[in-house]
Structure formats: C-alpha cells, structure tokens
Scaffold this motif. Structure first.
Motif, PDB file in Angstrom:
ATOM      1  N   GLY A   1       5.922  15.297  -4.049  1.00 18.20           N
ATOM      2  CA  GLY A   1       6.000  15.851  -2.703  1.00 18.20           C
ATOM      3  C   GLY A   1       5.515  14.872  -1.659  1.00 18.20           C
ATOM      4  N   PRO A   2       5.618  15.241  -0.376  1.00 19.59           N
ATOM      5  CA  PRO A   2       5.183  14.350   0.695  1.00 19.59           C
ATOM      6  C   PRO A   2       3.675  14.138   0.655  1.00 19.59           C
ATOM      7  CG  PRO A   2       5.636  16.539   1.556  1.00 19.59           C
ATOM      8  CD  PRO A   2       6.101  16.534   0.125  1.00 19.59           C
ATOM      9  N   GLY A   3       3.228  13.040   1.208  1.00 21.76           N
ATOM     10  CA  GLY A   3       1.798  12.770   1.231  1.00 21.76           C
ATOM     11  C   GLY A   3       1.487  11.528   2.033  1.00 21.76           C
ATOM     12  N   ILE A   4       0.203  11.327   2.261  1.00 25.02           N
ATOM     13  CA  ILE A   4      -0.300  10.165   2.992  1.00 25.02           C
ATOM     14  C   ILE A   4      -1.229   9.408   2.050  1.00 25.02           C
ATOM     15  CG2 ILE A   4      -1.632   9.374   4.980  1.00 25.02           C
ATOM     16  CD1 ILE A   4      -0.894  12.146   6.278  1.00 25.02           C
ATOM     17  N   PHE A   5      -0.945   8.136   1.829  1.00 22.84           N
ATOM     18  CA  PHE A   5      -1.746   7.300   0.942  1.00 22.84           C
ATOM     19  C   PHE A   5      -2.472   6.249   1.787  1.00 22.84           C
ATOM     20  CE2 PHE A   5       1.560   9.070  -1.681  1.00 22.84           C
ATOM     21  CZ  PHE A   5       0.944   9.321  -2.892  1.00 22.84           C
ATOM     22  N   VAL A   6      -3.797   6.245   1.701  1.00 25.69           N
ATOM     23  CA  VAL A   6      -4.600   5.283   2.449  1.00 25.69           C
ATOM     24  C   VAL A   6      -5.048   4.172   1.513  1.00 25.69           C
ATOM     25  CG1 VAL A   6      -6.668   4.932   3.848  1.00 25.69           C
ATOM     26  CG2 VAL A   6      -5.392   7.067   4.045  1.00 25.69           C
ATOM     27  N   GLY A   7      -4.652   2.932   1.823  1.00 27.09           N
ATOM     28  CA  GLY A   7      -5.048   1.792   1.002  1.00 27.09           C
ATOM     29  C   GLY A   7      -4.414   1.825  -0.377  1.00 27.09           C
ATOM     30  N   ARG A   8      -5.118   1.260  -1.357  1.00 28.06           N
ATOM     31  CA  ARG A   8      -4.712   1.252  -2.763  1.00 28.06           C
ATOM     32  C   ARG A   8      -3.397   0.539  -3.007  1.00 28.06           C
ATOM     33  NH1 ARG A   8      -9.077   3.010  -0.987  1.00 28.06           N
ATOM     34  NH2 ARG A   8     -10.383   4.149  -2.395  1.00 28.06           N
ATOM     35  N   CYS A   9      -2.993  -0.356  -2.112  1.00 31.08           N
ATOM     36  CA  CYS A   9      -1.731  -1.100  -2.268  1.00 31.08           C
ATOM     37  C   CYS A   9      -0.534  -0.160  -2.389  1.00 31.08           C
ATOM     38  CB  CYS A   9      -1.772  -2.022  -3.479  1.00 31.08           C
ATOM     39  SG  CYS A   9      -3.129  -3.209  -3.503  1.00 31.08           S
ATOM     40  N   ALA A  10      -0.631   1.026  -1.788  1.00 30.25           N
ATOM     41  CA  ALA A  10       0.410   2.039  -1.959  1.00 30.25           C
ATOM     42  C   ALA A  10       1.761   1.573  -1.437  1.00 30.25           C
ATOM     43  CB  ALA A  10      -0.001   3.339  -1.273  1.00 30.25           C
ATOM     44  N   ASP A  11       1.777   0.781  -0.376  1.00 26.29           N
ATOM     45  CA  ASP A  11       3.048   0.284   0.156  1.00 26.29           C
ATOM     46  C   ASP A  11       3.760  -0.580  -0.885  1.00 26.29           C
ATOM     47  OD1 ASP A  11       0.762  -1.528   0.802  1.00 26.29           O
ATOM     48  OD2 ASP A  11       2.371  -2.870   1.450  1.00 26.29           O
ATOM     49  N   TYR A  12       2.995  -1.338  -1.636  1.00 29.54           N
ATOM     50  CA  TYR A  12       3.549  -2.188  -2.687  1.00 29.54           C
ATOM     51  C   TYR A  12       3.958  -1.352  -3.905  1.00 29.54           C
ATOM     52  CZ  TYR A  12       3.536  -5.562  -6.540  1.00 29.54           C
ATOM     53  OH  TYR A  12       3.857  -6.302  -7.660  1.00 29.54           O
ATOM     54  N   VAL A  13       3.086  -0.451  -4.319  1.00 32.75           N
ATOM     55  CA  VAL A  13       3.346   0.391  -5.490  1.00 32.75           C
ATOM     56  C   VAL A  13       4.609   1.226  -5.288  1.00 32.75           C
ATOM     57  CG1 VAL A  13       2.448   2.309  -6.859  1.00 32.75           C
ATOM     58  CG2 VAL A  13       0.921   0.461  -6.161  1.00 32.75           C
ATOM     59  N   LEU A  14       4.833   1.698  -4.050  1.00 36.84           N
ATOM     60  CA  LEU A  14       5.993   2.537  -3.746  1.00 36.84           C
ATOM     61  C   LEU A  14       7.130   1.728  -3.115  1.00 36.84           C
ATOM     62  CD1 LEU A  14       4.088   5.634  -2.301  1.00 36.84           C
ATOM     63  CD2 LEU A  14       5.001   5.318  -4.610  1.00 36.84           C
ATOM     64  N   GLY A  15       7.153   0.459  -3.413  1.00 33.01           N
ATOM     65  CA  GLY A  15       8.147  -0.421  -2.808  1.00 33.01           C
ATOM     66  C   GLY A  15       9.588  -0.072  -3.111  1.00 33.01           C
ATOM     67  N   ASP A  16       9.829   0.642  -4.216  1.00 38.68           N
ATOM     68  CA  ASP A  16      11.194   1.014  -4.585  1.00 38.68           C
ATOM     69  C   ASP A  16      11.671   2.273  -3.872  1.00 38.68           C
ATOM     70  OD1 ASP A  16      11.368  -1.138  -6.281  1.00 38.68           O
ATOM     71  OD2 ASP A  16      10.748   0.001  -8.059  1.00 38.68           O
ATOM     72  N   TYR A  17      10.761   2.984  -3.204  1.00 39.63           N
ATOM     73  CA  TYR A  17      11.129   4.221  -2.534  1.00 39.63           C
ATOM     74  C   TYR A  17      11.609   3.929  -1.110  1.00 39.63           C
ATOM     75  CZ  TYR A  17       8.612   6.533  -6.333  1.00 39.63           C
ATOM     76  OH  TYR A  17       8.187   6.955  -7.571  1.00 39.63           O
ATOM     77  N   THR A  18      12.729   4.517  -0.744  1.00 39.61           N
ATOM     78  CA  THR A  18      13.275   4.266   0.598  1.00 39.61           C
ATOM     79  C   THR A  18      12.687   5.186   1.643  1.00 39.61           C
ATOM     80  OG1 THR A  18      15.113   5.788   0.144  1.00 39.61           O
ATOM     81  CG2 THR A  18      15.464   3.457  -0.349  1.00 39.61           C
ATOM     82  N   ASN A  19      12.011   6.257   1.235  1.00 41.80           N
ATOM     83  CA  ASN A  19      11.481   7.228   2.183  1.00 41.80           C
ATOM     84  C   ASN A  19      10.003   7.010   2.475  1.00 41.80           C
ATOM     85  OD1 ASN A  19      13.990   8.312   2.188  1.00 41.80           O
ATOM     86  ND2 ASN A  19      13.403  10.371   1.577  1.00 41.80           N
ATOM     87  N   CYS A  20       9.596   5.755   2.558  1.00 39.53           N
ATOM     88  CA  CYS A  20       8.209   5.413   2.862  1.00 39.53           C
ATOM     89  C   CYS A  20       8.096   4.852   4.272  1.00 39.53           C
ATOM     90  CB  CYS A  20       7.677   4.375   1.881  1.00 39.53           C
ATOM     91  SG  CYS A  20       7.123   5.061   0.321  1.00 39.53           S
ATOM     92  N   ILE A  21       7.125   5.354   5.011  1.00 41.89           N
ATOM     93  CA  ILE A  21       6.770   4.781   6.311  1.00 41.89           C
ATOM     94  C   ILE A  21       5.475   4.003   6.085  1.00 41.89           C
ATOM     95  CG2 ILE A  21       6.145   5.263   8.704  1.00 41.89           C
ATOM     96  CD1 ILE A  21       7.637   7.961   8.396  1.00 41.89           C
ATOM     97  N   ASN A  22       5.584   2.693   5.997  1.00 40.44           N
ATOM     98  CA  ASN A  22       4.424   1.850   5.724  1.00 40.44           C
ATOM     99  C   ASN A  22       3.804   1.376   7.041  1.00 40.44           C
ATOM    100  OD1 ASN A  22       4.867   1.970   2.889  1.00 40.44           O
ATOM    101  ND2 ASN A  22       6.425   0.393   3.067  1.00 40.44           N
ATOM    102  N   THR A  23       2.540   1.711   7.232  1.00 44.00           N
ATOM    103  CA  THR A  23       1.879   1.386   8.493  1.00 44.00           C
ATOM    104  C   THR A  23       0.602   0.580   8.256  1.00 44.00           C
ATOM    105  OG1 THR A  23       0.444   3.343   8.576  1.00 44.00           O
ATOM    106  CG2 THR A  23       2.693   3.604   9.387  1.00 44.00           C
ATOM    107  N   PHE A  24       0.199  -0.135   9.291  1.00 43.75           N
ATOM    108  CA  PHE A  24      -1.080  -0.854   9.253  1.00 43.75           C
ATOM    109  C   PHE A  24      -1.800  -0.586  10.568  1.00 43.75           C
ATOM    110  CE2 PHE A  24      -4.058  -4.370   9.491  1.00 43.75           C
ATOM    111  CZ  PHE A  24      -4.518  -4.458   8.181  1.00 43.75           C
ATOM    112  N   ILE A  25      -3.066  -0.173  10.468  1.00 39.98           N
ATOM    113  CA  ILE A  25      -3.871   0.151  11.646  1.00 39.98           C
ATOM    114  C   ILE A  25      -4.873  -0.971  11.888  1.00 39.98           C
ATOM    115  CG2 ILE A  25      -5.305   1.895  12.763  1.00 39.98           C
ATOM    116  CD1 ILE A  25      -2.551   2.930  11.818  1.00 39.98           C
TER     117      ILE A  25
END
Length: 210
Positions: free
Chosen positions: A106-130
């Motif tokens: 399901g939908p969710g928000i992942f903070v840190g943990r290299c999640a942008d890299y881990v989910l790199g194959d998913y097209t429905n990711c909004i990868n942000t940096f603050i």
C-alpha cells in the motif's frame, strides 16, 4: 504491479525532514516508515527491540558489527543464502526486503534508509530530498536537543557525514544529488508546512492522474 503512490524522503540533519514526513502522513492518512524499519529488520535477525531502538542509518554498521562479535544467537538463525555476507549487509538486505514488501502492500512514506534506491524499480515513487540553510538547522538542533551553537553545528556535521557515507556506500549515488531525487525542497524558504502543502498537492495529483 504496484499502482499506489510511495513518497521517499531523504534529508539533511536538522532540516525538518522527519517532521515533514509525520505531518504528511497525518494529512494523507498513510503510514510513515522510519526507525520502525530498523526494528522490523532487527526482529527478523533476533536482535532485541531494546538494542534496535539505539540504532539508525548513521550508526547501524558500527552497532551491528559490535553485536555480531559477541552474539552467538544470530549465527544460529542465519539463513544459508546469507552465509559469507557481513552482518551489516545482511541487515541492509532484510531492511530492503521489508521496504519492498511494505511498498507492494500500500501507499506510504519512507524516511531515509536508502528507500529511493531500494524502490528504484517502482515507477510510482516520488523521491524527495529536504534541505535547509545551515543557520536554521543549527537553531533547530539547538532547540530540539538543548545544545549550544557549537554542539549543534558539530552534531549536524557528523550526522550529515554519516548519512552521506551510509547512503553512498550502499547506492553508489551522490547523497542529496538531483539524479536520485524527483524534487528537492528548501525548508528554510518554504517552511515545514509549506513543504508539506507542496508534497500533499503533488501526491494527490499523482494519485489522480490518468
């Protein structure tokens, strides 16, 4: 195939990234995953919850290396396909598997943990940096941790260095770089609520796109 939207948040220490994640989670009524990912991975590896709460991405490797040298329990439960890997690698693998499983569910928000890299194959990711101006970050950390200006500046420098080293060692990408992030937000300019407003609008538009 995953259809729902995931948000990942990378952040400079003291930029307010975790607070943004919390507020966004409440606004969108979707789960936030951060330190609890470490606890999930630790439980699978038979590390106590009490010990797991002491670690995050900045000290994970050092903590687990020390734990491994004194723990026989972990070796008993190690899977055969994990043989030959360092304990730090095995924990990262477990954590990554948990991230992928949660993202599939399901939908969710992942903070840190290299999640942008881990989910790199998913097209429905909004990868942000603050990020934020150094002065604002120092003031924030001084207030949160009751530190002097120098102590806060030192803590920011060390934490950012550790996060950068952890991220870049795992992903071979530049921490905070534009190549790894869909968008970057300056919390000093927009404010915490301004960043939350922007991400909420982006998420809702993303969810409603054809």
């Amino acid at each position: 195939m995953m259809q729902h939207t995931i948000i990942t948040i990378g952040r400079q220490f003291g930029s307010g990234g975790h607070e943004i994640g919390n507020k966004l989670s409440e606004r969108l009524d979707i789960p936030l995953y951060d330190h609890n990912l470490i606890r999930m991975a630790a439980q699978e590896l038979r590390i106590s919850n009490e010990d797991a709460t002491k670690v995050d991405e900045t000290i994970l490797g050092r903590f687990l290396s020390a734990y491994a040298s004194s723990s026989l329990e972990y070796r008993v439960f190690m899977n055969s396909d994990e043989a030959g890997k360092t304990l730090t690698d095995r924990v990262f693998d477990r954590q990554s598997a948990i991230i992928r499983k949660l993202a599939e569910e399901g939908p969710g928000i992942f903070v840190g943990r290299c999640a942008d890299y881990v989910l790199g194959d998913y097209t429905n990711c909004i990868n942000t940096f603050i990020y934020a101006y150094k002065e604002d970050r120092i003031r924030r950390i001084m207030k949160l941790y009751k530190l002097t200006e120098k102590q806060a500046a030192d803590k920011i420098r060390k934490t950012d260095r550790d996060r950068k080293n952890y991220y870049e060692a795992r992903t071979k990408r530049e921490w905070g770089g534009i190549d790894a992030n869909s968008m970057m937000f300056n919390a000093s300019l927009l404010g915490i609520d301004g960043v939350v407003d922007a991400l909420e609008a982006i998420y809702r538009k993303w969810e409603n796109r054809e």
